[in-house]
Design a protein around this motif. Sequence first.
Motif, short mmCIF file in Angstrom:
data_model
loop_
_atom_site.label_atom_id
_atom_site.label_comp_id
_atom_site.label_asym_id
_atom_site.label_seq_id
_atom_site.Cartn_x
_atom_site.Cartn_y
_atom_site.Cartn_z
N LEU A 149 0.62 -1.23 0.01
CA LEU A 149 -0.07 -0.01 -0.04
C LEU A 149 0.78 1.36 -0.09
N THR A 150 1.81 1.31 1.04
CA THR A 150 2.51 2.50 1.03
C THR A 150 3.46 2.71 -0.39
N ALA A 151 3.87 1.63 -0.88
CA ALA A 151 4.83 1.44 -2.06
C ALA A 151 3.96 2.14 -3.47
N LEU A 152 2.52 1.99 -3.39
CA LEU A 152 1.61 2.89 -4.29
C LEU A 152 1.97 4.22 -4.47
N PHE A 153 2.37 4.87 -3.16
CA PHE A 153 2.79 6.43 -3.19
C PHE A 153 3.95 6.88 -3.55
N VAL A 154 4.81 6.07 -3.68
CA VAL A 154 6.02 6.49 -4.19
C VAL A 154 6.14 7.16 -5.58
N PRO A 155 5.45 6.75 -6.51
CA PRO A 155 5.49 7.45 -7.76
C PRO A 155 4.63 8.50 -7.43
N VAL A 156 3.68 8.67 -6.66
CA VAL A 156 2.79 9.87 -6.49
C VAL A 156 3.58 11.12 -5.92
N LEU A 157 4.60 10.56 -5.01
CA LEU A 157 5.46 11.63 -4.32
C LEU A 157 6.67 12.31 -5.35
N ASP A 158 7.10 11.10 -6.18
CA ASP A 158 8.21 11.37 -7.14
C ASP A 158 7.67 12.17 -8.30
N ILE A 159 6.61 11.71 -9.00
CA ILE A 159 6.03 12.19 -10.41
C ILE A 159 7.03 12.42 -11.27
N GLY A 160 8.29 11.59 -11.11
CA GLY A 160 9.21 11.77 -12.02
C GLY A 160 10.38 12.86 -11.88
N LEU A 161 10.15 13.71 -10.85
CA LEU A 161 11.14 14.72 -10.54
C LEU A 161 12.42 14.24 -10.30
N ASN A 162 12.81 13.01 -9.79
CA ASN A 162 14.05 12.38 -9.68
C ASN A 162 14.76 12.53 -10.96
N ASN A 163 13.93 11.82 -12.00
CA ASN A 163 14.84 11.82 -13.27
C ASN A 163 14.96 13.05 -13.92
N ARG A 164 14.03 14.18 -13.46
CA ARG A 164 14.50 15.42 -13.88
C ARG A 164 15.44 16.08 -13.42
#
Length: 408
Positions: free
Chosen positions: A47-62
């Motif tokens: 459940l908590t892992a589902l929200f990792v991309p919500v927090l990240d939304i690709g900004l780390n790759n940016r």
Amino acid sequence: MGQLSLHSIALTAEKGAHLTGAMLLMVGVARLLGTEGLDDYAYVISLTALFVPVLDIGLNNRVIKAVASGGPEAQAAAVDAVGFKLALAPAVLVVMGAVTWALDMPAEIFIAVLLVGGSTVAMSLGDAVNAIFKGLQRPAWSVLLVGGLNGLLFGTGVGAMAAGLGLVGVGACYLLCRGGYLGAGLLLVGRVAPGLRPSVRPVVKKDLVLLGLRHLPAVYFFGNLLNLTYIATYLAVGDTESGQFAIGYRVVSALVVLATANLEAILPVLTHRFQKASDLRGTLLRTFWALLGVTLLGVGIVQVAARPVTVWVFGAEFAPSSEAFRLLAWTVPPFALCGLAHAALLAMNREGRGMLTLLALLTAGTGLGIVAVRMWGAAQATLAPAITGCLFAGILWGMVWWEVRESA
């Protein structure tokens, strides 16, 4: 290519350290808390892992791309990544708690979700800082940070369970250790690249959501597909049966992360060095066949070793888990190839097309998994991610070769 290989090895080692710590802690949960405890732990992590991309939304790759390019946007990208996650964190924690409350979970699981959820926020912030080292192509610092985090998490988590603190104790260890990961990363960036050290304050910008989504790493889509399929199994067949599938889903999620770890090394190198279509084509072909060969070899090893290793590591009561592990292993090769194609699209500034295709993969795979578990059972649902991955691997690679041909 020598530099690319060294960076790929280092970042694979980083992911290996992260996954080794997670796997060892899962073994500790299975041994100390039993089948039911492992089942509840897998739910909390999924459940908590589902929200990792919500927090990240690709900004780390940016951040990786901006730092690798060496332009003035680098420091702004780091500030945006940390600040946006801080602004979003309260809402994410509320949703995590609300979902668990709505599913009428016991108080212990509810508290564990909030603790691990808070640690997920801290880890996401730490990953944004860690992305600076990846953009600088200094992955040794990433290995040091992640290795230290997971070694400490395993030691404290096992200690908490041995002391009788149960799932709540494990959740508290997650929060403590991942908070330390963030703090250590900020201190290290201040020494290595003080001009890139982000300020820790909330940032709200409307354009960051779309900008970030276009750079969202492929592994987040794959991980969430596996997490959602497991949660559907957990809710559909109950605690007892789904517990035998928990190991397979968690281990295969780890293998997918490990198989795609080198993409974080490939992305900045492609962005920085490969400008000609012929260079890009040759690099992609070599990486494609190498990735396919390694992942198929891994699948073969799993087919032979799944049962004895599962019994030896987790105990005889988890022997049925090996069958799910064997089926789920076929997910790794297509997901790895999808991830490589997505990295190529990012390098060619086709972020929007890659993001929409992976979103379609997540949607189709989740729908297929829910239908499969409802109509045919939990075992058949394990094949849904692999089937979806094969279909979308063909679509993504068709897009890549079209772009390469057009730019030639």
